[in-house]
Design an enzyme around this catalytic site. Structure first.
Site, PDB file in Angstrom:
ATOM      1  CG  ASP A  64     -37.954 -34.012 -38.843  1.00 52.83           C
ATOM      2  OD1 ASP A  64     -37.650 -34.482 -37.518  1.00 52.83           O
ATOM      3  OD2 ASP A  64     -37.275 -32.865 -39.103  1.00 52.83           O
ATOM      4  CB  SER A 145     -33.393 -44.751 -20.973  1.00 46.76           C
ATOM      5  OG  SER A 145     -32.112 -44.739 -20.710  1.00 46.76           O
ATOM      6  CE1 TYR A 163     -31.694 -40.062 -24.847  1.00 39.51           C
ATOM      7  CE2 TYR A 163     -31.301 -41.011 -22.722  1.00 39.51           C
ATOM      8  CZ  TYR A 163     -31.523 -41.188 -24.108  1.00 39.51           C
ATOM      9  OH  TYR A 163     -31.777 -42.638 -24.629  1.00 39.51           O
ATOM     10  CE  LYS A 167     -35.240 -41.756 -24.064  1.00 42.80           C
ATOM     11  NZ  LYS A 167     -36.360 -42.408 -25.084  1.00 42.80           N
TER      12      LYS A 167
END
Length: 248
Positions: A64, A145, A163, A167
Site C-alpha cells: 500500500d 497527466s 486530483y 498532478k
C-alpha cells in the site's frame, strides 16, 4: 531497451490499467519486474498473458504505497532480493470526485495526496538509496497527466478538484528530482509522462462515452520510448493525447 535487459524495475499501481500494461511490457522487453499493488493477486494474474518463458520475471508484491512504512519495508526487501533497483515507474493513483468547499472531504483529500503525491516522494527516495548504492545508470518515471499542466473546468463532468493539484505537484516534483539527481553525481534520470484521458478504472464513467481516449498500451509504449533513450538524452516531460481531445 537493450540497456535494461535482465535489470530490475519496480512498477507501482501494477494491478490494472497503465501499471498493468507497463509491467507486462517491461517483462517482454527483458526486465525483471516487481509489480506493487494492494490487489497483488491481480498482478499475479497478469502472468498468464505473458510468454511462458517470461512469466517468472514478473513478481507480484503486496504494498500500500499510501503508507510510508509499507514502502520502506518493501523497497528494502526488493533491493536485497533482486540486487538493486534500476527503474522505478511511479504510477499508483486514485481519483475521488469531491468538491473541496462543499463536502466533508478530509479522508478523501488525504487519500489522494498520500497516493498521488507522497507515494512518489517516498518511493523515489527508497529507490534512490538502492540506485546510489549499486551505482548503475538508473531511471525514475513519474506518471503525470495533462491535468498536471492545465485545469479542467466543464460543468457537465464530475469534479476532479484535488486530483489536479496532486498532478501539478508532480510537474514540480519532476524538476526537483532532476536537480537533486544532478547534484548527487549519480547517473539517475527522471522523466514525467503526461497522458490525456486514458481508458482506465480511474477515469470517471461519464468521460468514457463522450471523449476520445488513449489505451493503457499507448502510454506503456511511450514509457518504453522514454527508457530507450541513450544515456546522454533525458526526456523531461512527454505529453501524449488521443487524437481529437478537446476537453483540456
Amino acid at each position: 531497451m537493450e540497456q535494461w535487459k535482465n535489470r530490475t524495475a519496480v512498477v507501482t499501481g501494477a494491478s490494472s490499467g497503465i501499471g498493468a500494461a507497463v509491467a507486462q511490457d517491461l517483462v517482454k522487453a527483458g526486465m525483471i519486474v516487481i509489480g506493487l499493488a494492494r490487489r497483488f493477486e491481480r498482478v499475479e494474474a497478469l502472468k498468464k498473458d505473458l510468454p511462458a518463458n517470461l512469466q517468472e520475471n514478473l513478481h507480484a508484491v503486496k504494498c500500500d504505497v499510501s503508507k510510508e512504512e509499507n514502502i520502506v519495508n518493501v523497497f528494502s526487501w526488493i533491493d536485497s532480493k533482486f540486487n538493486g533497483i534500476d527503474v522505478l515507474i511511479n504510477n499508483a493513483g486514485i481519483h475521488k470526485a469531491i468538491d473541496l468547499i462543499h463536502e466533508e472531504n478530509s479522508l478523501q483529500t488525504r487519500e489522494m495526496v498520500d497516493t498521488n503525491l507522497l507515494s512518489y516522494v517516498f518511493c523515489t527516495r527508497e529507490a534512490y538509496k538502492s540506485m546510489a548504492k549499486h551505482g548503475r545508470n538508473s531511471h525514475v518515471v513519474h506518471m503525470n497527466s495533462v491535468l498536471g499542466h492545465n485545469i479542467l473546468f466543464n460543468p457537465d463532468f464530475p469534479p476532479t478538484n484535488m486530483y489536479i493539484p496532486t498532478k501539478f505537484a508532480i510537474t514540480a516534483l519532476t524538476e526537483i528530482h532532476r536537480q537533486e539527481f544532478i547534484r548527487s553525481k549519480h547517473h539517475v534520470k527522471v522523466s514525467s509522462i503526461s497522458p490525456g484521458f486514458t481508458r482506465t478504472e480511474i477515469v470517471p464513467s461519464a468521460f468514457l462515452e463522450v471523449i476520445p481516449l488513449l489505451e493503457p498500451s499507448d502510454v506503456s509504449q511511450s514509457i518504453l520510448y522514454i527508457l530507450g533513450t541513450p544515456p546522454h538524452v533525458q526526456i523531461h516531460d512527454l505529453m501524449i493525447r488521443p487524437f481529437g481531445e478537446t476537453v483540456v
